[in-house]
Design an enzyme around this catalytic site. Structure first.
Site, PDB file in Angstrom:
ATOM      1  N   ASN A  48       0.822  -1.211   0.000  1.00  0.00           N
ATOM      2  CA  ASN A  48       0.000   0.000   0.000  1.00  0.00           C
ATOM      3  C   ASN A  48       0.860   1.267   0.000  1.00  0.00           C
ATOM      4  O   ASN A  48       0.347   2.369   0.190  1.00  0.00           O
ATOM      5  CB  ASN A  48      -0.904   0.025   1.234  1.00  0.00           C
ATOM      6  CG  ASN A  48      -1.803  -1.186   1.306  1.00  0.00           C
ATOM      7  OD1 ASN A  48      -2.352  -1.624   0.301  1.00  0.00           O
ATOM      8  ND2 ASN A  48      -1.950  -1.763   2.494  1.00  0.00           N
ATOM      9  N   HIS A 134     -13.584  -2.059   5.909  1.00  0.00           N
ATOM     10  CA  HIS A 134     -12.472  -2.791   6.530  1.00  0.00           C
ATOM     11  C   HIS A 134     -12.904  -3.461   7.840  1.00  0.00           C
ATOM     12  O   HIS A 134     -13.767  -2.951   8.568  1.00  0.00           O
ATOM     13  CB  HIS A 134     -11.361  -1.771   6.819  1.00  0.00           C
ATOM     14  CG  HIS A 134     -10.061  -2.365   7.217  1.00  0.00           C
ATOM     15  ND1 HIS A 134      -9.677  -2.470   8.531  1.00  0.00           N
ATOM     16  CD2 HIS A 134      -9.060  -2.883   6.475  1.00  0.00           C
ATOM     17  CE1 HIS A 134      -8.472  -3.017   8.578  1.00  0.00           C
ATOM     18  NE2 HIS A 134      -8.075  -3.280   7.350  1.00  0.00           N
ATOM     19  N   GLU A 181     -15.675   3.726   3.452  1.00  0.00           N
ATOM     20  CA  GLU A 181     -14.330   4.074   3.016  1.00  0.00           C
ATOM     21  C   GLU A 181     -14.489   5.008   1.834  1.00  0.00           C
ATOM     22  O   GLU A 181     -15.541   5.024   1.192  1.00  0.00           O
ATOM     23  CB  GLU A 181     -13.561   2.813   2.577  1.00  0.00           C
ATOM     24  CG  GLU A 181     -13.208   1.934   3.746  1.00  0.00           C
ATOM     25  CD  GLU A 181     -12.526   0.623   3.353  1.00  0.00           C
ATOM     26  OE1 GLU A 181     -11.832   0.566   2.324  1.00  0.00           O
ATOM     27  OE2 GLU A 181     -12.702  -0.347   4.100  1.00  0.00           O
ATOM     28  N   SER A 185     -10.500  -0.761  -0.142  1.00  0.00           N
ATOM     29  CA  SER A 185      -9.151  -1.332  -0.088  1.00  0.00           C
ATOM     30  C   SER A 185      -8.972  -2.581  -0.922  1.00  0.00           C
ATOM     31  O   SER A 185      -7.861  -2.882  -1.336  1.00  0.00           O
ATOM     32  CB  SER A 185      -8.793  -1.644   1.363  1.00  0.00           C
ATOM     33  OG  SER A 185      -9.680  -2.607   1.900  1.00  0.00           O
ATOM     34  N   ASP A 210     -13.379   6.620   6.093  1.00  0.00           N
ATOM     35  CA  ASP A 210     -12.041   6.044   6.242  1.00  0.00           C
ATOM     36  C   ASP A 210     -11.280   6.272   4.935  1.00  0.00           C
ATOM     37  O   ASP A 210     -11.618   5.688   3.905  1.00  0.00           O
ATOM     38  CB  ASP A 210     -12.201   4.551   6.559  1.00  0.00           C
ATOM     39  CG  ASP A 210     -10.870   3.836   6.763  1.00  0.00           C
ATOM     40  OD1 ASP A 210      -9.819   4.429   6.479  1.00  0.00           O
ATOM     41  OD2 ASP A 210     -10.910   2.665   7.200  1.00  0.00           O
ATOM     42  N   HIS A 213      -6.786   4.511   2.134  1.00  0.00           N
ATOM     43  CA  HIS A 213      -6.089   4.318   0.852  1.00  0.00           C
ATOM     44  C   HIS A 213      -6.088   5.560  -0.021  1.00  0.00           C
ATOM     45  O   HIS A 213      -5.464   5.553  -1.081  1.00  0.00           O
ATOM     46  CB  HIS A 213      -6.702   3.137   0.091  1.00  0.00           C
ATOM     47  CG  HIS A 213      -6.436   1.840   0.766  1.00  0.00           C
ATOM     48  ND1 HIS A 213      -5.343   1.056   0.469  1.00  0.00           N
ATOM     49  CD2 HIS A 213      -7.075   1.218   1.781  1.00  0.00           C
ATOM     50  CE1 HIS A 213      -5.350  -0.007   1.253  1.00  0.00           C
ATOM     51  NE2 HIS A 213      -6.382   0.062   2.062  1.00  0.00           N
ATOM     52  N   LYS A 244       0.294   3.563   5.002  1.00  0.00           N
ATOM     53  CA  LYS A 244       0.103   3.309   3.572  1.00  0.00           C
ATOM     54  C   LYS A 244       0.895   4.342   2.784  1.00  0.00           C
ATOM     55  O   LYS A 244       2.113   4.270   2.783  1.00  0.00           O
ATOM     56  CB  LYS A 244      -1.388   3.235   3.287  1.00  0.00           C
ATOM     57  CG  LYS A 244      -1.897   1.902   3.848  1.00  0.00           C
ATOM     58  CD  LYS A 244      -3.348   1.746   4.078  1.00  0.00           C
ATOM     59  CE  LYS A 244      -3.585   0.370   4.692  1.00  0.00           C
ATOM     60  NZ  LYS A 244      -4.826   0.228   5.385  1.00  0.00           N
TER      61      LYS A 244
HETATM   62  C1  LIG Z   1      -5.286  -0.702   6.464  1.00  0.00           C
HETATM   63  C2  LIG Z   1      -6.632  -0.221   6.787  1.00  0.00           C
HETATM   64  C3  LIG Z   1      -7.018   0.018   8.100  1.00  0.00           C
HETATM   65  C4  LIG Z   1      -6.167  -0.353   9.269  1.00  0.00           C
HETATM   66  O1  LIG Z   1      -5.022   0.412   9.341  1.00  0.00           O
HETATM   67  P1  LIG Z   1      -3.700  -0.189  10.009  1.00  0.00           P
HETATM   68  O2  LIG Z   1      -2.881   0.993  10.280  1.00  0.00           O
HETATM   69  O3  LIG Z   1      -3.123  -1.123   9.003  1.00  0.00           O
HETATM   70  O4  LIG Z   1      -4.131  -0.893  11.255  1.00  0.00           O
HETATM   71  C5  LIG Z   1      -8.260   0.578   8.315  1.00  0.00           C
HETATM   72  N1  LIG Z   1      -9.088   0.844   7.300  1.00  0.00           N
HETATM   73  C6  LIG Z   1      -8.752   0.580   6.016  1.00  0.00           C
HETATM   74  C7  LIG Z   1      -9.706   0.903   4.925  1.00  0.00           C
HETATM   75  C8  LIG Z   1      -7.526   0.036   5.721  1.00  0.00           C
HETATM   76  O5  LIG Z   1      -7.205  -0.247   4.474  1.00  0.00           O
END
Ligand SMILES: *Cc1c(COP(=O)(O)O)cnc(C)c1O
Length: 381
Positions: A48, A134, A181, A185, A210, A213, A244
């Site tokens: 990522n 997620h 999101e 992801s 969220d 990404h 990421k």
């Molecule tokens: C990776 C991810 C998370 C979690 O983040 P980490 O820092 O890896 O724990 C939460 N939401 C989404 C959409 C993600 O892709």
């Protein structure tokens, strides 16, 4: 065999029979566009790290410098042993970058979700989540005890039906939170944020987006999709990650100063967890400097060019649907033997029989790497 071992053995056998067994694969190089995995070199399409910052010398140097000045560990939770300067600086940088009043850093994105949602909601409240959000959001929703409803992926009509149902059920003091999101992801598609925002306004709900990404690669100043679609200031909670695009590790929530003050007092994964190491904040602050500079714009341009070698979209996440778990594993193995590391994504990360290769494109790839991968892929189903 003890009952404990027998339990573990039976579980593992079941996982294997379903072609769902996973094992950790040794990477003996830094993370980057080229890695050494299980002893063999491969072009890495699994990460990522879309702008190639995870191993950038400036991030490494900033992590080392923060360690030198502030130590390897943080000692305790920030409410107990005090809030180290690198963390404070990082939060100021995140808030400035995102154009919000304040931000709060957690040790991971998972911890950010798990701390935030249960702080806001209890069992008299309601939460509506997209089918493909997620796992951290799903777990947080469950932990909150709120009544949870899942709307069909990116389906605003289904969301509206759920909000209507919640409007009938809710008491005068109960809250309704919608979570989605912005860039999904595993599917690499975008949420209809404008429609969702309009719905949350007409149904008196709150919205959490969220941007794990999307942070760093979308919008005029690379704040994310919320900026790109013009919704700044309209969304109650924005979530992001530092692991990421920002090449380090950790998660954050940003919003009003009042929200952050509340989370400092109520988010259990923040309160009852040792602060991340100073190195993390040093590295992430350096990443934000790069992302917000002219160089950040150039990196995004390069990323877009690389994406265009595979398809016409702008998402760095490109799923190549296979279907069966076994077939996805076989294809991933074949690509690896040809020097491309593209992970097979299986249940429970995605639905059963929706196994896929998840291709992640980076600005650090050569355009030629991406073209060669495109040639090596069978026609998608
Ligand atoms: C990776 C991810 C998370 C979690 O983040 P980490 O820092 O890896 O724990 C939460 N939401 C989404 C959409 C993600 O892709």
């Amino acid at each position: 065999m003890s009952s404990f071992d027998a339990f573990l053995e039976a579980q593992l056998r079941r996982i294997e029979q379903q072609n769902l067994h996973r094992k950790l694969r040794l990477v003996s190089s830094p993370q980057g566009a080229r890695i050494v995995i299980d002893g063999r070199p491969a072009v890495n399409f699994s990460s990522n790290d879309y702008l190639g910052l995870a191993s950038d010398p400036r991030l490494k140097e900033a992590a080392i410098e923060a360690t030198r000045q502030f130590g390897a560990g943080s000692g305790a939770s920030r409410l107990i042993s005090g809030s180290l300067q690198p963390h404070q600086e990082l939060e100021r940088s995140i808030a400035r970058f995102k154009g919000t009043e304040a931000a709060l850093v957690f040790s991971s994105g998972y911890a950010a979700a798990l701390g935030t949602i249960p702080a806001l909601l209890t069992d008299t409240d309601f939460i509506a989540i997209d089918k493909l959000v997620h796992a951290s959001i799903v777990d947080a929703a469950r932990l909150s005890g709120a009544t949870m409803r899942v709307f069909k992926h990116n389906d605003v009509n289904d969301l509206e039906a759920i909000l209507r149902w919640m409007a009938q059920k809710r008491g005068p003091a109960s809250k309704v939170l919608i979570v989605t999101e912005s860039l999904f992801s595993m599917d690499g598609d975008f949420a209809p944020l404008q429609e969702i925002t309009a719905l949350k306004e007409s149904y008196d709900a709150w919205l959490m987006v969220d941007e794990a990404h999307a942070t760093g690669i979308f919008g005029m100043t690379r704040r994310g999709r919320i900026e790109e679609v013009g919704l700044e200031g309209k969304i109650e909670l924005q979530m992001g990650t530092l692991g990421k695009v920002l090449g380090a590790s950790g998660g954050f929530i940003c919003g009003t100063g009042r929200l952050i003050d509340f989370l400092v007092n109520r988010a259990r994964s923040f309160i009852f967890s040792t602060a991340p190491p100073p190195s993390l904040s040093g590295a992430a602050t350096a990443a934000l400097q790069i992302v917000t500079s002219k160089e950040g714009g150039e990196l995004v341009k390069k990323l877009r060019e690389n994406i265009r070698s595979l398809n016409s979209g702008t998402s760095p996440v490109i799923p190549h649907l296979v279907g069966s778990e076994a077939a996805a594993l076989a294809l991933a193995q074949e690509l690896l033997s040809r020097g491309f590391f593209v992970p097979a994504i299986r249940y429970p990360t995605v639905a059963r029989n929706k196994a896929r290769l998840r291709i992640s494109i980076s600005a650090a790839h050569n355009t030629d790497d991406v073209r060669r991968l495109a040639e090596a892929l069978p026609r998608s189903q």
